[in-house]
Design an enzyme around this catalytic site. Structure first.
Site, PDB file in Angstrom:
ATOM      1  CG  ASP A 191      -1.610  -1.271  25.497  1.00  0.00           C
ATOM      2  OD1 ASP A 191      -1.964  -0.300  25.573  1.00  0.00           O
ATOM      3  OD2 ASP A 191      -1.318  -1.828  26.633  1.00  0.00           O
ATOM      4  CG  ASP A 251       0.035   3.774  27.203  1.00  0.00           C
ATOM      5  OD1 ASP A 251      -0.395   4.118  28.125  1.00  0.00           O
ATOM      6  OD2 ASP A 251       0.249   2.582  26.678  1.00  0.00           O
TER       7      ASP A 251
END
Length: 199
Positions: free
Chosen positions: A118, A136
């Site tokens: 991330d 995401d």
């Protein structure tokens, strides 16, 4: 870009490739991103984070559980896509975007020790959103578009409220007089020859 590429399924490889490339760039610049790089002041920053959970750090239930869930979700999405009507292009594009995101994070879980990369950090001051990635975004926006698409299709498929049309209203108005006429005819008997008699 040729129009034929803008088919709904195109969103799956698009999300998957952008997610894969962006994560590899993050890994290649891991040291620099550990110190956070501001993109739009403090509101939008790049930062290197390895996430053991699902999307946006939620549900850290273990690597292989998440691998199984992601693989099952991807298979189910492929089935839904293949069995949906081709004319539902918005619904199909949303499912393809979700599929691309699911596969993107699945690759990290399988080949990178279960830790998803991330790097997008949004927020104001100390109030920050979950750190997330391109996969995401595909899952979240695809899910939102899919929900709105299904909601719209459900409303469009409902029968309209029973509002009488002009012809229906005229028929309803005429009905009582028809009943009265029929009763009068029955009492008058055949050809106006008086009341009908039982034989």
């Amino acid at each position: 870009m040729p129009q034929r590429l803008w088919r709904p399924w195109f969103w799956a490889p698009l999300v998957l490739v952008v997610d894969f490339v962006s994560k590899r760039l993050v890994l290649a610049n891991e040291d620099a991103l550990r110190g956070r790089i501001e993109v739009i002041g403090e509101f939008a920053r790049f930062i290197y984070v390895r996430n053991p959970g699902s999307a946006m750090g939620l549900f850290p239930v273990g690597r292989w559980v998440l691998v199984g869930v992601s693989a099952a979700a991807a298979g189910f999405l492929v089935y839904l896509y293949a069995t949906s009507r081709p004319r539902r292009s918005v619904r199909l594009a949303a499912m393809a975007a979700i599929l691309g995101g699911a596969l993107g994070n699945l690759i990290d879980r399988v080949f990178y020790k279960g830790l998803v990369v991330d790097f997008i950090d949004l927020g104001i001051g100390a109030h920050r959103f979950y750190t997330f990635n391109v996969a995401d975004i595909g899952v979240s926006l695809g899910g939102l578009v899919l929900f709105l698409s299904l909601l719209r299709e459900d409303r469009a498929g409902r029968p309209e409220a029973a509002v009488p049309t002009g012809a229906d209203a005229a028929a309803a108005d005429a009905a009582p007089s028809d009943v009265v006429s029929a009763e009068a005819s029955a009492e008058a008997g055949p050809a106006g020859g008086g009341p009908a008699r039982d034989v």
